[in-house]
Scaffold this motif. Sequence first.
Motif, PDB file in Angstrom:
ATOM      1  N   PHE A  95       0.750  -1.111   0.221  1.00  0.00           N
ATOM      2  CA  PHE A  95      -0.019  -0.109   0.188  1.00  0.00           C
ATOM      3  C   PHE A  95       0.948   1.246  -0.062  1.00  0.00           C
ATOM      4  CE2 PHE A  95      -3.109  -3.267   1.716  1.00  0.00           C
ATOM      5  CZ  PHE A  95      -4.035  -2.942   0.819  1.00  0.00           C
ATOM      6  N   GLU A  96       0.636   2.158  -0.832  1.00  0.00           N
ATOM      7  CA  GLU A  96       1.461   3.402  -1.003  1.00  0.00           C
ATOM      8  C   GLU A  96       0.585   4.629  -1.079  1.00  0.00           C
ATOM      9  OE1 GLU A  96       2.745   4.377  -5.432  1.00  0.00           O
ATOM     10  OE2 GLU A  96       3.078   2.092  -5.208  1.00  0.00           O
ATOM     11  N   PHE A  97       0.938   5.676  -0.416  1.00  0.00           N
ATOM     12  CA  PHE A  97       0.430   6.861  -0.255  1.00  0.00           C
ATOM     13  C   PHE A  97       1.099   7.911  -0.892  1.00  0.00           C
ATOM     14  CE2 PHE A  97       2.410   6.176   3.692  1.00  0.00           C
ATOM     15  CZ  PHE A  97       3.116   7.432   4.021  1.00  0.00           C
ATOM     16  N   THR A  98       0.543   9.210  -1.590  1.00  0.00           N
ATOM     17  CA  THR A  98       1.544  10.044  -2.264  1.00  0.00           C
ATOM     18  C   THR A  98       1.704  11.134  -1.346  1.00  0.00           C
ATOM     19  OG1 THR A  98       1.534  11.476  -3.956  1.00  0.00           O
ATOM     20  CG2 THR A  98      -0.628  11.100  -2.916  1.00  0.00           C
ATOM     21  N   GLU A  99       2.969  11.659  -1.664  1.00  0.00           N
ATOM     22  CA  GLU A  99       3.341  12.677  -0.559  1.00  0.00           C
ATOM     23  C   GLU A  99       2.977  14.017  -0.973  1.00  0.00           C
ATOM     24  OE1 GLU A  99       7.927  14.151   0.967  1.00  0.00           O
ATOM     25  OE2 GLU A  99       7.690  13.303  -1.035  1.00  0.00           O
ATOM     26  N   ASN A 100       2.247  13.708  -2.229  1.00  0.00           N
ATOM     27  CA  ASN A 100       1.518  15.096  -2.736  1.00  0.00           C
ATOM     28  C   ASN A 100       0.282  15.464  -2.124  1.00  0.00           C
ATOM     29  OD1 ASN A 100       3.429  16.068  -4.721  1.00  0.00           O
ATOM     30  ND2 ASN A 100       2.857  14.357  -6.055  1.00  0.00           N
ATOM     31  N   GLU A 101      -0.379  14.508  -1.383  1.00  0.00           N
ATOM     32  CA  GLU A 101      -1.629  14.503  -0.570  1.00  0.00           C
ATOM     33  C   GLU A 101      -1.467  15.160   0.887  1.00  0.00           C
ATOM     34  OE1 GLU A 101      -5.799  12.297   0.781  1.00  0.00           O
ATOM     35  OE2 GLU A 101      -3.929  11.176  -0.322  1.00  0.00           O
ATOM     36  N   GLU A 102      -1.770  16.373   1.156  1.00  0.00           N
ATOM     37  CA  GLU A 102      -1.620  17.158   2.286  1.00  0.00           C
ATOM     38  C   GLU A 102      -2.284  16.163   3.434  1.00  0.00           C
ATOM     39  OE1 GLU A 102      -1.602  21.468   4.502  1.00  0.00           O
ATOM     40  OE2 GLU A 102      -3.014  20.865   2.762  1.00  0.00           O
ATOM     41  N   MET A 103      -1.243  16.068   4.433  1.00  0.00           N
ATOM     42  CA  MET A 103      -1.543  15.014   5.669  1.00  0.00           C
ATOM     43  C   MET A 103      -2.394  15.933   6.541  1.00  0.00           C
ATOM     44  SD  MET A 103      -0.528  12.159   4.553  1.00  0.00           S
ATOM     45  CE  MET A 103       0.650  11.683   3.456  1.00  0.00           C
ATOM     46  N   ARG A 104      -3.632  15.532   6.812  1.00  0.00           N
ATOM     47  CA  ARG A 104      -4.328  16.229   7.912  1.00  0.00           C
ATOM     48  C   ARG A 104      -4.087  16.044   9.225  1.00  0.00           C
ATOM     49  NH1 ARG A 104     -10.165  15.055   4.747  1.00  0.00           N
ATOM     50  NH2 ARG A 104      -9.972  16.276   3.027  1.00  0.00           N
ATOM     51  N   ASP A 105      -3.357  14.552   9.372  1.00  0.00           N
ATOM     52  CA  ASP A 105      -3.050  14.290  10.542  1.00  0.00           C
ATOM     53  C   ASP A 105      -2.045  13.046  10.560  1.00  0.00           C
ATOM     54  OD1 ASP A 105      -2.969  12.975  12.956  1.00  0.00           O
ATOM     55  OD2 ASP A 105      -4.997  12.776  13.475  1.00  0.00           O
ATOM     56  N   THR A 106      -0.858  13.618  10.733  1.00  0.00           N
ATOM     57  CA  THR A 106       0.335  12.587  10.371  1.00  0.00           C
ATOM     58  C   THR A 106       0.311  11.438  11.299  1.00  0.00           C
ATOM     59  OG1 THR A 106       1.890  14.425   9.765  1.00  0.00           O
ATOM     60  CG2 THR A 106       2.784  12.631  10.342  1.00  0.00           C
ATOM     61  N   ALA A 107      -0.232  11.747  12.557  1.00  0.00           N
ATOM     62  CA  ALA A 107      -0.120  10.836  13.607  1.00  0.00           C
ATOM     63  C   ALA A 107      -1.154   9.657  13.265  1.00  0.00           C
ATOM     64  CB  ALA A 107      -0.445  11.267  14.838  1.00  0.00           C
ATOM     65  N   HIS A 108      -2.174  10.018  12.519  1.00  0.00           N
ATOM     66  CA  HIS A 108      -3.097   8.736  12.014  1.00  0.00           C
ATOM     67  C   HIS A 108      -2.504   8.138  10.990  1.00  0.00           C
ATOM     68  CE1 HIS A 108      -6.831   7.115  10.623  1.00  0.00           C
ATOM     69  NE2 HIS A 108      -6.896   7.870   9.590  1.00  0.00           N
ATOM     70  N   VAL A 109      -1.680   9.054   9.759  1.00  0.00           N
ATOM     71  CA  VAL A 109      -1.291   8.042   9.004  1.00  0.00           C
ATOM     72  C   VAL A 109      -0.179   7.403   9.273  1.00  0.00           C
ATOM     73  CG1 VAL A 109       0.350   8.442   6.980  1.00  0.00           C
ATOM     74  CG2 VAL A 109      -1.639  10.040   7.415  1.00  0.00           C
ATOM     75  N   LYS A 110       0.632   7.666  10.310  1.00  0.00           N
ATOM     76  CA  LYS A 110       1.771   6.840  11.195  1.00  0.00           C
ATOM     77  C   LYS A 110       0.958   5.553  11.814  1.00  0.00           C
ATOM     78  CE  LYS A 110       5.512   6.806  14.457  1.00  0.00           C
ATOM     79  NZ  LYS A 110       6.114   7.459  15.588  1.00  0.00           N
ATOM     80  N   GLY A 129      10.187  13.327  -2.593  1.00  0.00           N
ATOM     81  CA  GLY A 129      10.845  14.472  -3.090  1.00  0.00           C
ATOM     82  C   GLY A 129      10.117  15.638  -3.873  1.00  0.00           C
ATOM     83  N   ALA A 130       8.798  15.217  -3.907  1.00  0.00           N
ATOM     84  CA  ALA A 130       7.873  16.339  -4.553  1.00  0.00           C
ATOM     85  C   ALA A 130       6.730  16.696  -3.842  1.00  0.00           C
ATOM     86  CB  ALA A 130       7.437  15.954  -6.072  1.00  0.00           C
ATOM     87  N   GLY A 131       6.594  16.527  -2.520  1.00  0.00           N
ATOM     88  CA  GLY A 131       5.414  16.664  -1.800  1.00  0.00           C
ATOM     89  C   GLY A 131       5.459  17.598  -0.746  1.00  0.00           C
ATOM     90  N   TYR A 132       4.548  17.423   0.327  1.00  0.00           N
ATOM     91  CA  TYR A 132       4.544  18.378   1.510  1.00  0.00           C
ATOM     92  C   TYR A 132       5.762  18.071   2.581  1.00  0.00           C
ATOM     93  CZ  TYR A 132       0.005  19.828  -0.229  1.00  0.00           C
ATOM     94  OH  TYR A 132      -0.996  20.167  -0.728  1.00  0.00           O
ATOM     95  N   ALA A 133       5.944  16.891   2.855  1.00  0.00           N
ATOM     96  CA  ALA A 133       6.698  16.834   3.955  1.00  0.00           C
ATOM     97  C   ALA A 133       8.312  16.318   3.901  1.00  0.00           C
ATOM     98  CB  ALA A 133       6.138  16.027   5.107  1.00  0.00           C
ATOM     99  N   GLY A 134       8.360  15.687   2.775  1.00  0.00           N
ATOM    100  CA  GLY A 134       9.847  15.343   2.566  1.00  0.00           C
ATOM    101  C   GLY A 134      10.474  14.399   3.551  1.00  0.00           C
ATOM    102  N   LEU A 135      11.727  14.793   4.104  1.00  0.00           N
ATOM    103  CA  LEU A 135      12.596  14.210   4.889  1.00  0.00           C
ATOM    104  C   LEU A 135      11.809  13.911   6.248  1.00  0.00           C
ATOM    105  CD1 LEU A 135      16.037  15.192   4.122  1.00  0.00           C
ATOM    106  CD2 LEU A 135      15.090  13.049   3.236  1.00  0.00           C
ATOM    107  N   GLY A 136      10.896  14.907   6.669  1.00  0.00           N
ATOM    108  CA  GLY A 136      10.291  14.937   7.854  1.00  0.00           C
ATOM    109  C   GLY A 136       9.271  13.841   7.976  1.00  0.00           C
ATOM    110  N   LEU A 137       8.456  13.560   6.900  1.00  0.00           N
ATOM    111  CA  LEU A 137       7.648  12.650   6.807  1.00  0.00           C
ATOM    112  C   LEU A 137       8.334  11.203   6.722  1.00  0.00           C
ATOM    113  CD1 LEU A 137       4.475  12.310   6.127  1.00  0.00           C
ATOM    114  CD2 LEU A 137       5.099  11.895   3.705  1.00  0.00           C
ATOM    115  N   LEU A 138       9.555  10.888   5.908  1.00  0.00           N
ATOM    116  CA  LEU A 138      10.197  10.115   6.056  1.00  0.00           C
ATOM    117  C   LEU A 138      10.752   9.523   7.572  1.00  0.00           C
ATOM    118  CD1 LEU A 138      11.582   7.617   4.272  1.00  0.00           C
ATOM    119  CD2 LEU A 138      13.230   9.260   4.263  1.00  0.00           C
TER     120      LEU A 138
END
Length: 228
Positions: A95-110, A129-138
Amino acid sequence: MKAAQIWGYEALVRGVNGEGAGAVLSKVTDENRYAFDQACRVKAIELAGAKLRGQVAPKLSINFMPNAVYEPRACIQASLAAAERAQFDTRHLMFEFTENEEMRDTAHVKNIVEAYRHMGFTTAIDDFGAGYAGLGLLANLRPDLIKIDMELIRGIGDSADRRVIVSGIVSIARALGIEVIAEGIETRGELDAVRSCGVDLVQGYIFAKPMIETFQSDGELDGVKVAA
Protein backbone atom coordinates in the motif's frame (compact mmCIF):
# COMPACT_ATOMS: atom_id res chain seq x y z
CA MET A 1 20.89 -9.19 -22.62
CA LYS A 2 18.97 -10.77 -19.72
CA ALA A 3 15.23 -10.50 -19.38
CA ALA A 4 14.02 -8.02 -16.78
CA GLN A 5 12.90 -9.51 -13.49
CA ILE A 6 9.44 -8.29 -12.52
CA TRP A 7 9.37 -7.32 -8.85
CA GLY A 8 5.83 -5.99 -8.74
CA TYR A 9 2.91 -4.28 -10.43
CA GLU A 10 1.18 -1.02 -9.62
CA ALA A 11 -2.60 -0.78 -9.88
CA LEU A 12 -3.47 2.57 -11.48
CA VAL A 13 -6.87 4.22 -11.61
CA ARG A 14 -8.27 4.88 -15.10
CA GLY A 15 -11.69 5.87 -16.41
CA VAL A 16 -13.93 3.42 -18.25
CA ASN A 17 -12.87 5.03 -21.54
CA GLY A 18 -9.20 5.18 -20.61
CA GLU A 19 -9.26 8.62 -18.98
CA GLY A 20 -6.18 9.44 -16.91
CA ALA A 21 -6.01 9.46 -13.13
CA GLY A 22 -6.43 13.22 -12.95
CA ALA A 23 -9.81 13.12 -14.67
CA VAL A 24 -11.02 10.43 -12.30
CA LEU A 25 -9.58 11.85 -9.08
CA SER A 26 -11.03 15.30 -9.83
CA LYS A 27 -14.46 13.79 -9.12
CA VAL A 28 -13.48 12.46 -5.70
CA THR A 29 -14.99 14.44 -2.84
CA ASP A 30 -15.03 14.15 0.93
CA GLU A 31 -18.43 12.48 0.60
CA ASN A 32 -17.35 9.71 -1.82
CA ARG A 33 -13.66 9.38 -0.89
CA TYR A 34 -14.06 6.30 1.31
CA ALA A 35 -16.27 4.42 -1.17
CA PHE A 36 -13.92 5.30 -4.04
CA ASP A 37 -10.84 4.16 -2.12
CA GLN A 38 -12.49 0.87 -1.17
CA ALA A 39 -13.75 0.18 -4.71
CA CYS A 40 -10.28 0.76 -6.20
CA ARG A 41 -8.64 -1.61 -3.71
CA VAL A 42 -11.15 -4.39 -4.30
CA LYS A 43 -10.96 -4.07 -8.11
CA ALA A 44 -7.16 -4.15 -8.07
CA ILE A 45 -7.06 -7.28 -5.93
CA GLU A 46 -9.70 -9.04 -8.03
CA LEU A 47 -7.71 -8.34 -11.21
CA ALA A 48 -4.48 -9.45 -9.57
CA GLY A 49 -6.03 -12.70 -8.45
CA ALA A 50 -7.11 -13.43 -12.02
CA LYS A 51 -3.99 -12.20 -13.84
CA LEU A 52 -1.08 -12.93 -11.50
CA ARG A 53 -1.97 -16.39 -10.25
CA GLY A 54 0.95 -18.72 -10.85
CA GLN A 55 3.59 -15.98 -11.10
CA VAL A 56 6.48 -15.95 -8.65
CA ALA A 57 5.26 -13.78 -5.79
CA PRO A 58 5.17 -10.32 -7.41
CA LYS A 59 4.03 -7.39 -5.31
CA LEU A 60 0.72 -5.71 -6.06
CA SER A 61 1.05 -2.03 -5.22
CA ILE A 62 -2.19 -0.21 -4.44
CA ASN A 63 -2.39 3.53 -3.90
CA PHE A 64 -4.56 4.56 -0.98
CA MET A 65 -5.87 7.83 0.35
CA PRO A 66 -4.81 8.27 4.00
CA ASN A 67 -7.63 10.73 4.55
CA ALA A 68 -10.11 8.02 3.50
CA VAL A 69 -8.97 5.53 6.16
CA TYR A 70 -10.77 6.16 9.42
CA GLU A 71 -9.50 3.00 11.18
CA PRO A 72 -7.02 0.74 9.38
CA ARG A 73 -8.23 -2.65 10.66
CA ALA A 74 -11.85 -1.84 9.88
CA CYS A 75 -11.14 -0.30 6.48
CA ILE A 76 -9.02 -3.26 5.33
CA GLN A 77 -11.79 -5.83 5.71
CA ALA A 78 -13.18 -5.45 2.17
CA SER A 79 -9.65 -5.83 0.76
CA LEU A 80 -9.05 -9.00 2.79
CA ALA A 81 -12.37 -10.44 1.66
CA ALA A 82 -11.53 -9.65 -1.97
CA ALA A 83 -8.13 -11.35 -1.58
CA GLU A 84 -9.77 -14.46 -0.15
CA ARG A 85 -12.27 -14.62 -3.03
CA ALA A 86 -9.49 -14.11 -5.58
CA GLN A 87 -7.10 -16.51 -3.82
CA PHE A 88 -4.50 -13.75 -3.70
CA ASP A 89 -1.86 -13.98 -0.96
CA THR A 90 -2.12 -10.78 1.09
CA ARG A 91 1.60 -10.96 1.93
CA HIS A 92 2.16 -9.68 -1.62
CA LEU A 93 0.14 -6.50 -1.07
CA MET A 94 1.91 -3.14 -0.95
CA PHE A 95 0.00 0.00 0.00
CA GLU A 96 1.45 3.33 -1.05
CA PHE A 97 0.34 6.86 -0.33
CA THR A 98 1.41 9.94 -2.19
CA GLU A 99 3.47 12.68 -0.61
CA ASN A 100 1.46 15.10 -2.78
CA GLU A 101 -1.66 14.60 -0.65
CA GLU A 102 -1.50 16.96 2.31
CA MET A 103 -1.63 15.05 5.57
CA ARG A 104 -4.41 16.30 7.79
CA ASP A 105 -3.14 14.19 10.68
CA THR A 106 0.39 12.73 10.45
CA ALA A 107 -0.13 10.71 13.63
CA HIS A 108 -3.15 9.03 12.01
CA VAL A 109 -1.12 8.15 8.90
CA LYS A 110 1.64 6.75 11.11
CA ASN A 111 -0.97 4.55 12.80
CA ILE A 112 -2.10 3.28 9.38
CA VAL A 113 1.47 2.47 8.32
CA GLU A 114 2.22 0.65 11.57
CA ALA A 115 -1.06 -1.30 11.43
CA TYR A 116 -0.47 -2.35 7.82
CA ARG A 117 3.06 -3.45 8.61
CA HIS A 118 1.78 -5.49 11.56
CA MET A 119 -0.69 -7.18 9.19
CA GLY A 120 2.17 -8.18 6.91
CA PHE A 121 1.70 -5.62 4.14
CA THR A 122 4.50 -3.58 2.56
CA THR A 123 4.10 0.21 2.89
CA ALA A 124 5.49 2.90 0.60
CA ILE A 125 5.64 6.66 0.08
CA ASP A 126 4.93 7.59 -3.55
CA ASP A 127 6.26 10.71 -5.33
CA PHE A 128 9.01 11.14 -2.75
CA GLY A 129 10.83 14.43 -3.11
CA ALA A 130 7.96 16.41 -4.59
CA GLY A 131 5.43 16.69 -1.78
CA TYR A 132 4.55 18.33 1.48
CA ALA A 133 6.77 16.87 4.15
CA GLY A 134 9.87 15.38 2.52
CA LEU A 135 12.45 14.02 4.93
CA GLY A 136 10.29 14.90 7.92
CA LEU A 137 7.58 12.55 6.69
CA LEU A 138 10.19 9.83 6.10
CA ALA A 139 11.53 10.20 9.64
CA ASN A 140 8.05 10.07 11.18
CA LEU A 141 6.62 7.17 9.21
CA ARG A 142 9.56 4.90 8.33
CA PRO A 143 7.83 3.06 5.44
CA ASP A 144 9.30 -0.08 3.90
CA LEU A 145 9.90 1.64 0.57
CA ILE A 146 9.99 5.05 -1.11
CA LYS A 147 9.36 5.85 -4.76
CA ILE A 148 11.47 8.76 -6.03
CA ASP A 149 9.30 11.23 -7.92
CA MET A 150 9.74 11.28 -11.68
CA GLU A 151 10.49 15.01 -11.66
CA LEU A 152 13.83 14.19 -10.01
CA ILE A 153 14.43 11.39 -12.52
CA ARG A 154 13.61 13.25 -15.72
CA GLY A 155 16.86 14.07 -17.52
CA ILE A 156 19.00 12.67 -14.69
CA GLY A 157 21.46 11.23 -17.21
CA ASP A 158 22.47 14.76 -18.19
CA SER A 159 22.23 16.34 -14.74
CA ALA A 160 24.98 15.92 -12.17
CA ASP A 161 22.84 17.81 -9.63
CA ARG A 162 19.97 15.31 -9.95
CA ARG A 163 22.37 12.40 -9.62
CA VAL A 164 23.78 13.85 -6.41
CA ILE A 165 20.29 14.32 -4.98
CA VAL A 166 19.13 10.81 -5.92
CA SER A 167 22.35 9.28 -4.58
CA GLY A 168 21.74 11.14 -1.31
CA ILE A 169 18.18 9.82 -1.07
CA VAL A 170 19.40 6.27 -1.71
CA SER A 171 22.09 6.64 0.97
CA ILE A 172 19.59 7.91 3.56
CA ALA A 173 17.08 5.20 2.69
CA ARG A 174 19.66 2.43 3.00
CA ALA A 175 20.77 3.73 6.38
CA LEU A 176 17.13 3.52 7.52
CA GLY A 177 16.58 0.08 6.02
CA ILE A 178 14.19 1.42 3.37
CA GLU A 179 14.10 0.22 -0.24
CA VAL A 180 13.99 2.66 -3.17
CA ILE A 181 12.16 2.63 -6.51
CA ALA A 182 12.93 5.18 -9.21
CA GLU A 183 9.71 5.87 -11.10
CA GLY A 184 9.09 7.49 -14.45
CA ILE A 185 12.06 5.94 -16.29
CA GLU A 186 11.63 6.64 -20.00
CA THR A 187 15.11 6.44 -21.53
CA ARG A 188 18.16 4.22 -21.37
CA GLY A 189 20.16 7.21 -20.16
CA GLU A 190 17.83 7.66 -17.17
CA LEU A 191 17.98 3.94 -16.39
CA ASP A 192 21.77 3.86 -16.46
CA ALA A 193 21.95 7.00 -14.31
CA VAL A 194 19.68 5.75 -11.54
CA ARG A 195 21.45 2.42 -11.47
CA SER A 196 24.76 4.29 -11.06
CA CYS A 197 23.14 6.02 -8.06
CA GLY A 198 22.48 2.65 -6.45
CA VAL A 199 18.81 2.17 -7.38
CA ASP A 200 17.90 -1.47 -8.06
CA LEU A 201 14.12 -1.16 -8.51
CA VAL A 202 12.83 0.91 -11.42
CA GLN A 203 9.49 1.67 -13.04
CA GLY A 204 8.45 3.52 -16.17
CA TYR A 205 7.45 3.66 -19.82
CA ILE A 206 10.78 2.20 -20.90
CA PHE A 207 9.36 -1.14 -19.75
CA ALA A 208 5.64 -0.80 -20.42
CA LYS A 209 2.88 1.80 -20.47
CA PRO A 210 -0.25 1.49 -18.31
CA MET A 211 -2.79 -0.88 -19.81
CA ILE A 212 -6.44 -1.30 -18.94
CA GLU A 213 -7.16 -4.40 -16.86
CA THR A 214 -3.95 -6.19 -17.78
CA PHE A 215 -0.59 -7.09 -16.28
CA GLN A 216 2.53 -7.54 -18.37
CA SER A 217 5.97 -6.13 -19.08
CA ASP A 218 8.05 -6.60 -22.19
CA GLY A 219 11.28 -4.96 -20.99
CA GLU A 220 14.62 -6.69 -21.48
CA LEU A 221 17.18 -4.53 -19.75
CA ASP A 222 20.14 -6.29 -18.18
CA GLY A 223 18.30 -8.13 -15.44
CA VAL A 224 17.16 -4.97 -13.66
CA LYS A 225 14.24 -5.47 -11.28
CA VAL A 226 11.09 -3.86 -12.60
CA ALA A 227 8.15 -2.44 -10.72
CA ALA A 228 5.92 -2.53 -13.78
